[in-house]
Design an enzyme around this catalytic site. Structure first.
Site, PDB file in Angstrom:
ATOM      1  N   VAL A 161       0.827  -1.218   0.000  1.00  0.00           N
ATOM      2  CA  VAL A 161       0.000   0.000   0.000  1.00  0.00           C
ATOM      3  C   VAL A 161       0.862   1.270   0.000  1.00  0.00           C
ATOM      4  O   VAL A 161       0.612   2.215  -0.761  1.00  0.00           O
ATOM      5  CB  VAL A 161      -0.977  -0.005   1.201  1.00  0.00           C
ATOM      6  CG1 VAL A 161      -1.795   1.274   1.243  1.00  0.00           C
ATOM      7  CG2 VAL A 161      -1.885  -1.217   1.130  1.00  0.00           C
ATOM      8  N   GLU A 187      -9.731   6.462   5.491  1.00  0.00           N
ATOM      9  CA  GLU A 187     -10.576   5.881   4.442  1.00  0.00           C
ATOM     10  C   GLU A 187     -10.033   4.524   3.972  1.00  0.00           C
ATOM     11  O   GLU A 187     -10.784   3.589   3.713  1.00  0.00           O
ATOM     12  CB  GLU A 187     -10.637   6.848   3.247  1.00  0.00           C
ATOM     13  CG  GLU A 187     -11.469   6.385   2.077  1.00  0.00           C
ATOM     14  CD  GLU A 187     -12.943   6.254   2.423  1.00  0.00           C
ATOM     15  OE1 GLU A 187     -13.608   7.277   2.596  1.00  0.00           O
ATOM     16  OE2 GLU A 187     -13.435   5.103   2.524  1.00  0.00           O
ATOM     17  N   GLY A 232     -10.589  -0.909   0.997  1.00  0.00           N
ATOM     18  CA  GLY A 232      -9.617  -0.416   0.008  1.00  0.00           C
ATOM     19  C   GLY A 232     -10.040   0.847  -0.708  1.00  0.00           C
ATOM     20  O   GLY A 232     -10.244   1.888  -0.085  1.00  0.00           O
ATOM     21  N   GLY A 280      -0.702  -9.654  -3.354  1.00  0.00           N
ATOM     22  CA  GLY A 280      -0.624  -8.553  -2.387  1.00  0.00           C
ATOM     23  C   GLY A 280      -1.952  -8.246  -1.708  1.00  0.00           C
ATOM     24  O   GLY A 280      -2.136  -7.177  -1.155  1.00  0.00           O
ATOM     25  N   GLU A 309      -3.018 -10.319   4.249  1.00  0.00           N
ATOM     26  CA  GLU A 309      -2.242  -9.707   5.339  1.00  0.00           C
ATOM     27  C   GLU A 309      -0.936 -10.493   5.511  1.00  0.00           C
ATOM     28  O   GLU A 309      -0.840 -11.639   5.068  1.00  0.00           O
ATOM     29  CB  GLU A 309      -3.039  -9.789   6.648  1.00  0.00           C
ATOM     30  CG  GLU A 309      -4.326  -9.002   6.647  1.00  0.00           C
ATOM     31  CD  GLU A 309      -4.117  -7.523   6.387  1.00  0.00           C
ATOM     32  OE1 GLU A 309      -3.380  -6.884   7.146  1.00  0.00           O
ATOM     33  OE2 GLU A 309      -4.669  -7.008   5.404  1.00  0.00           O
ATOM     34  N   ASP A 344      -9.734  -9.583  10.037  1.00  0.00           N
ATOM     35  CA  ASP A 344      -9.666  -8.379   9.205  1.00  0.00           C
ATOM     36  C   ASP A 344     -11.083  -7.825   8.966  1.00  0.00           C
ATOM     37  O   ASP A 344     -11.330  -6.623   9.129  1.00  0.00           O
ATOM     38  CB  ASP A 344      -8.990  -8.758   7.879  1.00  0.00           C
ATOM     39  CG  ASP A 344      -8.871  -7.607   6.917  1.00  0.00           C
ATOM     40  OD1 ASP A 344      -7.920  -6.818   7.049  1.00  0.00           O
ATOM     41  OD2 ASP A 344      -9.742  -7.491   6.027  1.00  0.00           O
ATOM     42  N   LYS A 348     -12.818  -4.207  10.356  1.00  0.00           N
ATOM     43  CA  LYS A 348     -13.484  -3.272   9.433  1.00  0.00           C
ATOM     44  C   LYS A 348     -14.947  -3.071   9.838  1.00  0.00           C
ATOM     45  O   LYS A 348     -15.467  -1.959   9.800  1.00  0.00           O
ATOM     46  CB  LYS A 348     -13.384  -3.787   8.000  1.00  0.00           C
ATOM     47  CG  LYS A 348     -11.954  -3.717   7.442  1.00  0.00           C
ATOM     48  CD  LYS A 348     -11.809  -4.502   6.157  1.00  0.00           C
ATOM     49  CE  LYS A 348     -10.393  -4.442   5.615  1.00  0.00           C
ATOM     50  NZ  LYS A 348     -10.137  -5.433   4.559  1.00  0.00           N
ATOM     51  N   GLY A 371      -5.080  -4.474  -2.566  1.00  0.00           N
ATOM     52  CA  GLY A 371      -4.122  -4.283  -3.656  1.00  0.00           C
ATOM     53  C   GLY A 371      -3.508  -2.896  -3.594  1.00  0.00           C
ATOM     54  O   GLY A 371      -4.045  -1.981  -2.955  1.00  0.00           O
TER      55      GLY A 371
END
Ligand code: HSE
Length: 422
Positions: free
Chosen positions: A15, A130, A135, A188, A191, A202, A206, A303
């Site tokens: 990222v 954000e 993503g 990618g 995690e 994860d 979120k 990604g």
């Protein structure tokens, strides 16, 4: 007038690397369209090789965090390290020094947003995240600025790219779980420790962030029911297909006005549900508000460049807005406050059982369900000793108790229990 803004990036992995590339490649575009001249002043990363691959100039490479927080040319610190070790220390140090922080770190925001926002407020700087959820899909901005007219009644999301990629390949290509997980890691999406993806952590982080925003109160992750996809078998996906269902790992939040229900688990949804066609690493969130009705946001949830899109959009927002919005809810991540959480939620259930004795097996099993007030809607497969059942909507505890009784009486072995949303 063009405003000059300096950025430091902490961590240039997937990222952070995408963020560096986007900021450099789109520099002139942001000058032209946003009247802001954003330069990457400093980068901090353990890997010299990674920084060389990205072509980061020597003078931009920082030796430590102090060089960044003491640098008057750095206005915004981007944290793309992940986890709650050094990432938390660095973010705290940056905020203490009055640097606005943009982060893609869901675990950090889920667990510490309360204290970090307070710190940001005290130091007159911003905290933007954000990229921490879904993503490149602008879900946080939507919740804060797009649907705030509504009481959000429910939210159902596919919020993890890795597991959606795995389930899609298992559903449509009959692929092997372990092989597909390796592919997701190479791409990618996963995690560093993919357990966080496949076991639902994860998605849980979120959901905690998104439901807190949607329901205007901190929803601690400890209140979220969580189950991952590691015990899902290709068999169940195939039987589900015959029943007209598609399997997704869903993050579900419901708010009745009196009680909040939050859960993450593999879920069968009807194949014509809008979320059923969200495949590969794509994510989507399906919201229902009392005024707007249903809204669905769809896009890449993982990604390098999709997530960089969210990070850089936050950087631009922070660079071009002097007012900062804080969400600091009245309760913190551990306090119960005045929210009532549903623990014994309602759902329909798909059940795969191996019956001990084929003769009259269904009658005995359904007799037990009836005792617990559970009615069966469908029995599709009765091959050999396999029995596939779907229940009417019922309470979770009733199903658990009925299944315990079935096991105790040696009527059947419970192979799978998958919740069904209609
Ligand atoms: N591992 C995460 C996913 C990355 O697969 O969705 C984005 O948060």
């Amino acid at each position: 007038m063009i405003k000059k803004v300096g950025v430091a990036i902490l961590g240039v992995g997937v990222v952070g690397g995408g963020t560096y590339q986007t900021l450099v490649q789109h520099h002139d575009f942001y000058v032209k369209t946003q009247q802001v001249d954003i330069t990457v002043e400093k980068v901090l990363d353990r890997s010299v090789e990674r920084m060389a691959q990205l072509g980061i100039p020597q003078e931009c490479i920082a030796g430590n965090i102090e060089e960044i927080i003491a640098n008057p040319n750095v206005d915004i610190v981007v944290e793309t390290i992940g986890g709650i070790g050094v990432a938390k220390d660095f973010v705290t140090a940056a905020l203490r020094n009055g640097k606005t922080v943009v982060t893609s770190n869901k675990e950090l925001i889920c667990k510490f947003s309360h204290e970090l926002e307070k710190l940001a407020k005290r130091n007159h700087c911003g905290l933007y995240y954000e990229a921490s959820c879904v993503g490149g899909v602008p879900i946080i901005r939507t919740l804060l600025d797009g649907v705030q007219a509504n009481h959000i009644q429910s939210m159902m999301g596919i919020v993890n790219g890795t597991t959606n990629y795995i389930l899609t390949k298992m559903t449509y290509e009959g692929a092997d779980y372990t092989e597909v997980l390796k592919e997701a890691q190479k791409l990618g999406y996963a995690e560093a420790n993919p357990t966080a993806d496949v076991d639902g952590y994860d998605s849980m982080y979120k959901l905690s962030i998104l439901s807190s925003m949607a329901f205007h109160t901190k929803i601690p992750y400890t209140k979220i029911f969580r189950e991952g996809i590691s015990s899902i078998s290709a068999k169940d996906i195939a039987y589900g297909k015959e029943l007209g269902y598609t399997l997704k790992l869903l993050a579900i939040g419901k708010n009745s006005g009196k009680e909040v229900e939050v859960r993450v688990h593999p879920t069968f949804i009807p194949k014509d549900h809008p979320l059923a066609s969200v495949n590969d690493s794509f994510n989507a969130v399906y919201l229902t508000g009392d005024a707007v009705g249903d809204v669905m946001l769809y896009g890449r949830g993982a990604g390098a460049l999709p997530t960089a899109s969210a990070v850089v959009s936050d950087v631009i927002y922070a660079a071009t807005h002097s007012d900062v919005k804080y969400s600091t809810f009245k309760n913190n991540a551990t306090a119960e406050a005045d929210i009532k959480f549903v623990s014994n939620f309602e759902s329909a259930y798909y059940l795969r059982l191996t019956v001990a004795d084929r003769a009259g097996a269904f009658a005995k099993v359904s007799g037990t369900f009836a005792k617990y007030g559970i009615s069966i809607v469908k029995v599709t497969a009765e091959e050999g000793t396999t029995l596939i059942l779907v229940t009417h909507t019922t309470k979770e505890n009733a199903v658990k108790n009925a299944l315990a009784k079935i096991s105790e009486n040696n009527l059947a072995t419970i192979e799978s229990v998958i919740r069904v949303e209609q």
